[in-house]
Design a protein around this motif. Structure first.
Motif, PDB file in Angstrom:
ATOM      1  N   ILE A 155     -12.707 -41.365  25.650  1.00 36.71           N
ATOM      2  CA  ILE A 155     -14.493 -41.297  26.356  1.00 36.71           C
ATOM      3  C   ILE A 155     -15.255 -40.948  25.325  1.00 36.71           C
ATOM      4  O   ILE A 155     -16.686 -41.543  25.624  1.00 36.71           O
ATOM      5  N   ARG A 156     -14.962 -40.582  23.911  1.00 38.55           N
ATOM      6  CA  ARG A 156     -16.158 -40.742  23.289  1.00 38.55           C
ATOM      7  C   ARG A 156     -15.973 -42.304  22.942  1.00 38.55           C
ATOM      8  O   ARG A 156     -17.329 -42.559  22.294  1.00 38.55           O
ATOM      9  N   THR A 157     -15.447 -42.675  22.778  1.00 38.97           N
ATOM     10  CA  THR A 157     -15.900 -44.655  22.179  1.00 38.97           C
ATOM     11  C   THR A 157     -16.691 -44.808  23.444  1.00 38.97           C
ATOM     12  O   THR A 157     -17.789 -45.835  23.152  1.00 38.97           O
ATOM     13  N   ALA A 158     -16.685 -44.805  24.659  1.00 40.57           N
ATOM     14  CA  ALA A 158     -16.725 -44.743  26.033  1.00 40.57           C
ATOM     15  C   ALA A 158     -19.150 -44.114  25.400  1.00 40.57           C
ATOM     16  O   ALA A 158     -19.697 -45.319  25.967  1.00 40.57           O
ATOM     17  N   ARG A 159     -18.418 -43.816  24.992  1.00 43.27           N
ATOM     18  CA  ARG A 159     -19.804 -42.488  24.824  1.00 43.27           C
ATOM     19  C   ARG A 159     -20.522 -43.873  23.502  1.00 43.27           C
ATOM     20  O   ARG A 159     -21.869 -43.147  24.002  1.00 43.27           O
TER      21      ARG A 159
END
Length: 409
Positions: free
Chosen positions: A213-217
């Motif tokens: 999720i952090r990388t997708a953000r």
């Protein structure tokens, strides 16, 4: 906050940015990693006395670059082959220019880790190691591999990138759609492995899902595209149910039995907001359609209030957009929930010859559940046994065993 904690938080938040730029400046993954570690070690030594710099990320890059240059010179002296390494500029970018440059380097790193020249398993491992900042041991644990084996995989992936001489860059506009699809697939695989482990005893690996999720953000901020929005929405909407997916004993709780009061409403609203942005753009891609399905579940206050008709239509659209036996399986289950278990079983019967589903435990588990709901207990018991024979995930196995035991009383 203590200085050690402050530096630790900076490492968690920005180490990938520092590493991405150092890879560009040094031209070498391993050298950049070593230089980054030395830069953070220098911060631990100097900042308590000097204070945190105004531009800490730029400071770390500057120090890391100098360490990298020193290391290259040492290697050149040892090897007596100065021409083996490209010349480097010792003067780093000015602090005022770093924001744009560093964000560009983040994209370069992500697209390099997810390069189609690498096997998918290598892309996932390299992304977790370099982009998400996990240690080799953490990546090995996440992917259920031995650390030594995982380390070799990462070394081979880096060697292949080096041998092929692949450019460290974001693809040109013409190649971007195809390359972005590969990047999104890697992030989706990382998230799925965290959200629902494929093997082992634990159902969830929260850290792995959070890293995805952090990388997708970061990706949607750096490269705003419809399917990037859709994938982030899908992750958030699924992850919002995390706390309700397991009981206090760690056992699996199916969607219809979950306490929806435990769902993370803030994460659901954020997911719906990203989905709205994705739906503004055309064409609607597979991640956006899957996020739309997840949103229907999220909007239902009770399981029996779920709009199964809409879900069936969305699965039909997904099957047209990205045909797959697994999508067809999910659509059949949705038909059963909208109509009757027998209607779903009729649709599943048309999938029975699909080779991709023959060894897929969730196909047999879904069939077993519909047979149970239809009152066909003997057939349900056989299907549950088939699912158990193929299932390697501990929590799922125990759930299937409970269902089978209920039928055998």
């Amino acid at each position: 906050m203590r200085m050690e904690q402050q530096i630790g938080r900076l490492y968690r938040q920005h180490s990938a940015r520092v590493l991405a730029t150092l890879i560009r400046l040094t031209g070498d993954f391993d050298l950049a990693e070593e230089a980054m570690q030395e830069a953070f070690a220098s911060a631990v030594q100097q900042w308590p006395g000097e204070g945190v710099p105004e531009h800490p990320v730029a400071w770390l890059i500057r120090v890391g670059q100098r360490r990298g240059v020193d290391q290259i010179r040492r290697r050149q002296v040892i090897r007596r082959h100065a021409r083996e390494q490209p010349p480097l500029e010792e003067e780093p970018p000015r602090a005022g220019l770093d924001a744009v440059t560093i964000e560009d380097d983040m994209l370069r790193l992500l697209f390099t880790c997810c390069h189609p020249a690498l096997a998918m398993a290598d892309r996932v491992a390299l992304t977790l190691r370099e982009m998400c900042g996990l240690t080799t041991e953490q990546v090995a644990a996440a992917l259920l591999a031995r650390p030594a084996t995982l380390a070799q995989r990462i070394v081979r992936a880096k060697r292949r990138l080096r041998e092929l001489g692949l450019p460290y860059e974001v693809p040109e506009a013409a190649a971007l759609p195809e390359r972005l699809t590969g990047v999104l697939r890697v992030l989706y695989l990382v998230f799925n492995e965290g959200y629902s482990r494929s093997d082992g005893e634990a159902l969830l690996d929260v850290s792995l899902a959070e890293e995805a999720i952090r990388t997708a953000r970061a990706l949607v901020e750096l490269l705003p595209r419809g399917e990037a929005f859709g994938l982030l929405a899908l992750m958030l909407l699924h992850d919002a149910r995390r706390a309700a997916r397991q009981g206090a004993d760690g056992e699996l709780i199916p969607l219809e039995e979950q306490d929806r009061g435990c769902w993370d409403r803030e994460r659901i609203e954020e997911g719906r907001a990203w989905l709205a942005r994705a739906l503004e753009l055309t064409p609607t891609g597979p991640y956006t359609l899957q996020a739309s399905i997840a949103a229907v579940h999220a909007e239902a206050p009770r399981a029996e209030a779920t709009d199964w008709g809409r879900i069936v239509r969305l699965y039909a659209a997904l099957q047209r957009r990205q045909p797959s036996p697994v999508v067809a399986l999910n659509q059949a289950v949705a038909v059963a929930m909208r109509d009757t278990p027998e209607a779903g079983l009729h649709q599943l019967a048309t999938l029975g010859d699909e080779a991709a589903l023959a060894d897929y435990h969730l196909f047999h588990a879904a069939r077993a559940d519909l047979l149970r709901r239809a009152g066909r207990s003997d057939e349900a018991r056989l299907a549950y046994r088939q699912a158990l024979a193929l299932c390697g995930q501990g929590a799922e196995r125990r759930y299937l065993e409970r269902r089978l035991a209920e039928l055998e009383r």
